[in-house]
Design a protein around this motif. Structure first.
Motif, short mmCIF file in Angstrom:
data_model
loop_
_atom_site.label_atom_id
_atom_site.label_comp_id
_atom_site.label_asym_id
_atom_site.label_seq_id
_atom_site.Cartn_x
_atom_site.Cartn_y
_atom_site.Cartn_z
N SER A 213 0.86 -1.26 0.10
CA SER A 213 0.06 0.05 -0.05
C SER A 213 0.81 1.26 0.15
O SER A 213 0.34 2.30 -0.17
N ARG A 214 2.07 1.07 0.28
CA ARG A 214 2.97 2.30 0.49
C ARG A 214 3.03 3.13 -0.71
O ARG A 214 3.01 4.20 -0.92
N ASP A 215 3.50 2.40 -2.12
CA ASP A 215 3.52 2.98 -3.27
C ASP A 215 2.76 2.32 -4.33
O ASP A 215 3.21 2.24 -5.47
N GLY A 216 1.86 1.16 -3.97
CA GLY A 216 1.14 0.50 -4.98
C GLY A 216 1.80 -0.70 -5.57
O GLY A 216 1.72 -1.31 -6.45
N LEU B 198 5.16 -0.78 -6.32
CA LEU B 198 6.07 -0.69 -7.21
C LEU B 198 7.47 -1.05 -6.68
O LEU B 198 8.34 -1.48 -7.42
N THR B 199 7.69 -0.81 -5.47
CA THR B 199 8.99 -1.32 -4.47
C THR B 199 8.71 -1.90 -3.60
O THR B 199 7.54 -1.68 -2.83
#
Length: 407
Positions: free
Chosen positions: A190-193, A195-196
């Motif tokens: 959830s932090r950046d979808g 991505l990383t």
């Protein structure tokens, strides 16, 4: 003897389990077949009553293959697990239930016979209310449990794997399970979808896997569920970390599980076996997955892929590519029963997924019979058809929505 004709369809859904829709198909020889759909229940209900019912009523109930071909090839909605495909899946399950009842044999016998009399179970470590709410899209409705939440009961396994995964593994072993599935990396997406994923997040996600190995060693197979949350580079980082604990598979690791090229590339970059994918609909999607050499284990969901008719074709494709199959269930009790029939019938089936929390509680409130587990194995159903029916009281609940179509 005249052909048994379909005379009516009835759909039932309840607010308490808003993701599930049940379908009953009645015939003029006095039988009723049961099907189930999951996610977007109201949308599937609309497809059934507005599109399918006018086509189906009056047809020969034995014509399972022609009906499957017709319903899985609508003008629009045939790609993936659309509402049209989910509706077709529910119809297909009900028609197979009717076929088995009419012949007086279980569905796995009607499909050509059992390849085994039991299949190994793994416990998906969900809680009592996991995945039963309406989904607005993506993973909305499948709320991540917090470690400080109150425990709802002895089988609140989603809390358990965050608090003490080793003790959970010991509990499962004591009940005969030798395989379990957890998803401790999910909260970090959830932090950046997705991505990383950071190194400290990798360490936190690995902690439950290490705890399981420390507690029970190699007595427990462990699967990692990644829920299609990650970019390819993030998934690769997770999978490489999982190599340390020798997981049985990493399931649905990337955002788009129909991206066969990205999935195949990931599979070449890690030693962790890839499992894919409950999210795919129809045999063509699975053919593309197999041709691309993008998976090690084929997972399919009978209510999303097109029903038993399509599922056994997918299983045959998997067999042709020397890949095992593992039917999905984290949805509803009818799906579980139908999936078990496939797992008993399909030559390369290796697992049947179960959730002990739901088997012990609300599944029992909805249907008359559930699968039997002995020593970590799920026994083949022996009653005709699916071997279960919807409890009559479900349609009479205050929160029930019932629609009927008849000639």
């Amino acid at each position: 003897m005249s052909a048994p004709k379909i005379t009516g369809l009835r759909t039932i859904r309840i607010a308490e389990r808003a993701n599930i829709l049940w379908l009953e198909i009645s015939t003029d020889d006095g039988l009723t077949g049961l099907g189930e759909a999951f996610r977007g229940a109201a949308a599937v209900e609309a497809v059934i009553h507005e599109t399918i019912a006018p086509y189906l009523i009056g047809r020969d109930a034995r014509a399972i293959e022609p009906v499957s071909r017709a319903l899985l090839h609508p003008y629009v909605g045939f790609g993936g697990s659309s509402a049209e495909v989910r509706a077709a899946s529910a119809v297909d399950l009900a028609l197979w239930d009717l076929a088995g009842q009419r012949a007086g044999v279980p569905i796995h016998t009607a499909m050509g016979g059992a390849c085994r009399d039991r299949v190994r179970a793994y416990n998906t470590c969900a809680g009592y209310d996991y995945n039963s709410r309406q989904h607005a899209g993506g993973h909305a409705g499948r709320r991540e449990r917090q470690p400080d939440e109150p425990v709802a009961g002895p089988y609140d396994d989603q809390i358990a794997f965050t608090r003490d995964a080793g003790a959970l593994a010991q509990s499962l072993l004591s009940e005969g399970f030798s395989a379990m599935k957890i998803w401790p990396f999910d909260p970090f997406a959830s932090r950046d979808g997705g991505l990383t994923i950071r190194l400290e997040e990798i360490e936190a996600g690995m902690a439950p896997f290490r705890a399981i190995r420390a507690a029970v060693g190699n007595k427990m197979e462990v699967m990692a569920e990644l829920h299609s949350l990650w970019s390819a580079p993030a998934a690769e980082r997770i999978c490489r970390a999982l190599e340390e604990v020798d997981v049985f598979w990493a399931e649905d690791p990337i955002h788009k599980m129909d991206d066969c090229r990205a999935l195949a590339d990931l599979r070449r970059r890690t030693r962790v076996p890839i499992c894919a994918s409950e999210t795919l609909g129809g045999k063509v999607a699975f053919r593309d997955l197999l041709v691309a050499d993008a998976t090690d284990i084929v997972m399919l969901d009978l209510t999303w892929c097109g029903g038993l008719t399509e599922a056994r074709k997918i299983a045959a494709l998997a067999e042709a590519f020397a890949k095992p199959v593992a039917p999905h269930d984290c949805t509803g009790p009818v799906t579980l029963m139908a999936s078990l029939h496939l797992a008993i019938h399909a030559p390369t089936a290796i697992f049947q997924e179960v959730v002990r929390a739901t088997l012990a509680t609300w599944y029992r409130d909805l249907v008359t019979e559930l699968p039997r587990l002995e020593g970590g194995m799920v026994l083949a159903p022996t009653a005709p058809g699916l071997g279960t029916t919807l409890r009559p009281e479900v349609a009479h609940r205050e929160d029930a929505v019932v629609r009927v179509a008849s000639r």
